[in-house]
Every structure is written in structure tokens, then in C-alpha cells.
Design a protein around this motif. Sequence first.
Motif, mmCIF file in Angstrom:
data_model
loop_
_atom_site.group_PDB
_atom_site.id
_atom_site.type_symbol
_atom_site.label_atom_id
_atom_site.label_comp_id
_atom_site.label_asym_id
_atom_site.label_seq_id
_atom_site.Cartn_x
_atom_site.Cartn_y
_atom_site.Cartn_z
ATOM 1 N N LYS A 198 14.454 -41.894 -41.765
ATOM 2 C CA LYS A 198 13.149 -41.232 -41.863
ATOM 3 C C LYS A 198 12.999 -40.300 -40.660
ATOM 4 C CE LYS A 198 10.963 -45.009 -44.390
ATOM 5 N NZ LYS A 198 9.853 -45.998 -44.436
ATOM 6 N N VAL A 199 12.802 -39.017 -40.956
ATOM 7 C CA VAL A 199 12.868 -38.019 -39.887
ATOM 8 C C VAL A 199 11.729 -37.009 -39.994
ATOM 9 C CG1 VAL A 199 15.378 -38.234 -39.732
ATOM 10 C CG2 VAL A 199 14.381 -36.524 -41.261
ATOM 11 N N GLY A 200 11.505 -36.325 -38.861
ATOM 12 C CA GLY A 200 10.625 -35.166 -38.818
ATOM 13 C C GLY A 200 11.483 -33.916 -38.765
ATOM 14 N N VAL A 201 11.125 -32.909 -39.573
ATOM 15 C CA VAL A 201 11.957 -31.711 -39.718
ATOM 16 C C VAL A 201 11.187 -30.499 -39.208
ATOM 17 C CG1 VAL A 201 13.297 -30.317 -41.343
ATOM 18 C CG2 VAL A 201 13.034 -32.776 -41.741
ATOM 19 N N VAL A 202 11.932 -29.591 -38.595
ATOM 20 C CA VAL A 202 11.333 -28.346 -38.110
ATOM 21 C C VAL A 202 10.879 -27.528 -39.314
ATOM 22 C CG1 VAL A 202 11.713 -26.229 -36.814
ATOM 23 C CG2 VAL A 202 12.795 -28.367 -36.065
ATOM 24 N N GLN A 203 9.637 -27.116 -39.282
ATOM 25 C CA GLN A 203 9.062 -26.390 -40.402
ATOM 26 C C GLN A 203 9.651 -24.980 -40.491
ATOM 27 O OE1 GLN A 203 4.801 -25.904 -40.137
ATOM 28 N NE2 GLN A 203 4.554 -25.987 -42.370
ATOM 29 N N GLY A 204 9.805 -24.511 -41.722
ATOM 30 C CA GLY A 204 10.341 -23.173 -41.938
ATOM 31 C C GLY A 204 11.189 -23.141 -43.200
ATOM 32 N N ASP A 205 11.753 -21.969 -43.484
ATOM 33 C CA ASP A 205 12.606 -21.820 -44.663
ATOM 34 C C ASP A 205 14.000 -22.347 -44.342
ATOM 35 O OD1 ASP A 205 10.525 -20.626 -46.017
ATOM 36 O OD2 ASP A 205 11.102 -18.605 -45.352
#
Length: 228
Positions: A220-227
Motif C-alpha cells: 500500500k503506497v502513496g504515489v506522486v500525482q500527475g500523468d
Amino acid sequence: MLRRLLVQTARQTARPSVASTRGPLARASFVRAYSEAAKEEKAADAAAETSAEEAKELSPLEKELSEIKSKLEKKDKESAQYKDQLMRSIADFRNLQETTKREITKAKEFALQKFAKDLLESVDNFDRALSVVDADKRTDPENHKELVDLYEGIKMTQNVFEKTLEKHGLKKIFPEGEKFDPNQHEATFEAPQPDKEPGTVFFVQQAGFLLNDRVLRAAKVGVVQGDY
């Protein structure tokens, strides 16, 4: 004319004598030929009788040979049937071996998977215990020596435990800084990070695990927002 008459008379006189001379010779030749033909016929009859007798003498042997031939043909058919049954039995046995092997493998994998899942909670507790210690304190042995020693002890125990799990096919996934992989990661949230590439994992909320290269639990991770 007198001379011609005398010649004709002489010829007529000579003919009976020639005929009388050739008659007995012809009869003798005929008798001789008949006798030879009779002898040949008797010889042929004798040969035929001999062949018939030989045939009568060989008939029991031929009968025995015929019986042996029939028995051999019957044995050949039985042998072919036994061979077919044997080949079928071998094929069934091999199929049973493969099926049993697959079932045993599945049973082992299921047992190991259940055991591994039960261990994950214990592994997570190591991370929880380590996260309680502040980063400033665990790097300050002069002021927090006992806390630093405790932290190092827990960290060492965690490393040994995880290496033992890896020997049995259980590998930890901690993808911080890696590209997001939907096959192994579960994105719980996204957030903008100006200094990081979009689609990169910048925070690990819960570590994931692989069991024999298969995902046992996604990280379970947090991802850098963007395309991405």
C-alpha cells in the motif's frame, strides 16, 4: 505299246508283294507302341498311388501344423491385447503421477501461503515498533543510547527474520522511490511532489510481500500525482 503293257503288268505284280511285306512290320510297330504306352500308364498310376499314400501319411502332420498355427494366431491376438492394456495402464499411471504431483504442489503452496499470511502481522509489528522511534533520537547515541541500542536490536532482529523468510520464498516489497507497478502496488492516495517524478512511489504505508515470486500482499503506497 507292248513295252508299256509289260511295264504296267510288272508294277501290278510288284505291288502285292510290297504290301504283303509292310503289313507285319506295321503291326509290330503298333504292338510295340501300345506296350510302351501301357507301361507308361502303369508307371503313372503307380506314382499317383504313391503320392496318395504319402498324402495320407502326411495328413496327421499337416493337421498338427494347422492346430499349432491356429494356436499361434490366438496367442498373437492375446499378446496384442495384453500389450494394448499395458500401454493404457502405463499412460494412466503417468497421468496419475502428474496429477498427484500437481496436487501435492498445490497443497504445499496452500499450506505455505496460509502460514506466510499468518506471519505478515508479526513482520508488520517490526515496522510499527521501529517507526515509533523518532529519527532524531535514534541517531543520537550520546543522549539516547538506550533507545538507540533498542532500535538497533529490533532492526537487527527484523533483518534476520526477513532473511529467513526469503529462504522459504517470502520476500518483502518496499517500493519507495520506485515506479508505481499496479501488479505489486496498491495506491491508497496521490499527492503532488514537485521534486519527484509523477507516478513514483514516495510513501509506503504498508509493505507488500511476494511468495515464490507471486504477490501474496500488494504494498500500500502513496504515489506522486500527475500523468503516468
